[in-house]
Design an enzyme around this catalytic site. Structure first.
Site, PDB file in Angstrom:
ATOM      1  N   LYS A  37      34.959  95.497  51.243  1.00  0.00           N
ATOM      2  CA  LYS A  37      35.449  94.918  49.986  1.00  0.00           C
ATOM      3  C   LYS A  37      36.847  95.447  49.655  1.00  0.00           C
ATOM      4  O   LYS A  37      37.263  96.485  50.180  1.00  0.00           O
ATOM      5  CB  LYS A  37      34.473  95.277  48.866  1.00  0.00           C
ATOM      6  CG  LYS A  37      34.284  96.776  48.678  1.00  0.00           C
ATOM      7  CD  LYS A  37      33.116  97.092  47.747  1.00  0.00           C
ATOM      8  CE  LYS A  37      32.898  98.592  47.654  1.00  0.00           C
ATOM      9  NZ  LYS A  37      31.707  98.927  46.862  1.00  0.00           N
ATOM     10  N   TYR A 250      62.518 111.133  34.239  1.00  0.00           N
ATOM     11  CA  TYR A 250      62.332 110.629  32.878  1.00  0.00           C
ATOM     12  C   TYR A 250      61.803 111.707  31.942  1.00  0.00           C
ATOM     13  O   TYR A 250      60.987 112.538  32.345  1.00  0.00           O
ATOM     14  CB  TYR A 250      61.338 109.460  32.890  1.00  0.00           C
ATOM     15  CG  TYR A 250      61.919 108.210  33.492  1.00  0.00           C
ATOM     16  CD1 TYR A 250      63.073 107.631  32.957  1.00  0.00           C
ATOM     17  CD2 TYR A 250      61.325 107.610  34.587  1.00  0.00           C
ATOM     18  CE1 TYR A 250      63.605 106.470  33.513  1.00  0.00           C
ATOM     19  CE2 TYR A 250      61.842 106.455  35.144  1.00  0.00           C
ATOM     20  CZ  TYR A 250      62.986 105.889  34.604  1.00  0.00           C
ATOM     21  OH  TYR A 250      63.498 104.759  35.150  1.00  0.00           O
TER      22      TYR A 250
END
Ligand SMILES: *Cc1c(COP(=O)(O)O)cnc(C)c1O
Length: 360
Positions: A37, A250
């Site tokens: 999956k 940042y």
């Protein structure tokens, strides 16, 4: 490794994936129903198929109809079982792709019967409360399973990696529920990777491994250990020297207290390298661990290489093997506050995938 990489890349060792599958099959002693999956946990379903198909699995497990259809397009003729409950409107596609649905509630079984029926597996809930009919209600669907007998029946463990007795308790409920059916479905299955490692020889007819195939085990005390499969690498694209007081990334969460050397890697959270590793994770440069400096940004990640010999073009390993050292998926996931499943399925399509050999 120098100058061989322009951006982040995940190298997938299909030989290791294949050997992990063989080791599970040996331990369980029954055919595999490998879970591929989510594009084989993010590593590429087509490649995983190449590695696994030579092990002659009974079939494959997926989560969505589209994933099942993709396997058919790739030429898979073995059974493909869809392990998520489906809405009625999907059943036509399920039938035309010859997929095997997993059903539990009476309305689902009725809908499959009126859509024309076909092989299906009965999903029995013994504690996940996620999918399938609650074990104590299985006797109420006897008549439906007589009208359209399921090919298989299964349950799913919630804590297979823990030695807390719940796996055995769930199995007792599963056994009881199956016994309340008019006849025993031909294919009973329950074990995921951790349950195979814990239990050894299976009492049932199939096992459903996922994460172990892709190189993640269930702890250092487990009876079998996988070989690492995933190697995430990124090149150093710039290096700069900082002076005391200079800031990194940042929010300037890192302000260096003394001179430092900072390297920039061409990988960021848009590649699936978790932002939660900001100031917490490390990467391997050569054989040395270099800490992440400041915040992981969308496309770039800075590392502190003050004491690490390196130059622009060198390749860092963010997950996997570099020489004799391995930065495991588990360790990186732990640093990121994530599950290993979340980490590997999160590696994004922008990261180039390359594959190394498997026996075919
Ligand atoms: C994903 C999944 C598995 C595989 O679990 P792992 O822990 O990855 O081995 C098995 N069964 C079902 C129903 C699943 O959804």
């Amino acid at each position: 490794m120098k100058h061989s990489l322009a951006r982040a890349r995940v190298e997938i060792d299909l030989g290791a994936l294949q050997r992990n599958g063989a080791s599970l099959a040996r331990r369980a002693g029954v055919p595999l129903l490998p879970m591929i999956k989510a594009d084989a946990y993010g590593l590429g379903a087509a490649a995983a198929l190449r590695a696994l198909d030579v092990l002659e699995p009974w079939g494959y497990g997926v989560a969505t109809v589209a994933e099942g259809e993709e396997l058919r397009h790739l030429g898979v003729t073995r059974p493909v079982v869809v392990f998520t409950p489906l809405l009625d409107q999907e059943l036509t596609r399920v039938r035309s792709a010859r997929l095997t649905p997993t059903l539990g509630f009476p309305a689902e079984i009725e809908a499959w019967r009126s859509a024309g029926g076909g092989a299906w597996h009965l999903s029995i809930d013994t504690g996940m409360s996620r999918a399938g009919i609650p074990w104590r209600q299985v006797s109420e669907i006897r008549h439906l399973t007589e009208l359209l007998p399921p090919e298989g029946a299964f349950t799913h463990f919630h804590s297979a990696e823990l030695d807390d007795g719940t796996l055995e308790a769930q199995e007792r409920l599963f056994r009881e529920a199956v016994a309340s059916l008019p006849s025993r479905p031909r294919l009973l299955h329950a074990a995921n990777s951790a349950a195979i490692a814990r239990q050894g020889r299976s009492d049932w007819d199939l096992v459903r491994p996922g994460i172990f195939l892709y190189g993640v085990g269930s702890g250092s005390s487990a009876a079998i250990q996988p070989e690492p499969v995933v190697n995430l690498r990124a090149p150093i694209v710039e290096i700069r020297d900082l002076q005391a007081g200079d800031t990194v990334s940042y929010d300037a969460t890192l302000r260096v207290e003394r001179a430092a050397r900072i390297a920039t890697l061409a990988i960021g959270y848009a590649d699936g390298y978790p932002r939660s590793l900001s100031e917490r994770g490390s990467v391997l440069v050569g054989g040395t661990l270099a800490p992440i400096a400041g915040t992981v940004t969308m496309d770039m990640t800075m590392i502190d290489v003050t004491t690490v010999r390196c130059e622009v073009g060198d390749v860092a390993t963010l997950i996997g093997r570099a020489g004799d050292t391995v930065l495991t998926v588990e360790r990186v996931a732990d640093d990121a506050g994530m599950s290993p499943y979340e980490l590997i399925t999160g590696l994004r399509s922008r990261v180039e995938r390359t594959y190394t050999g498997a026996r075919s």
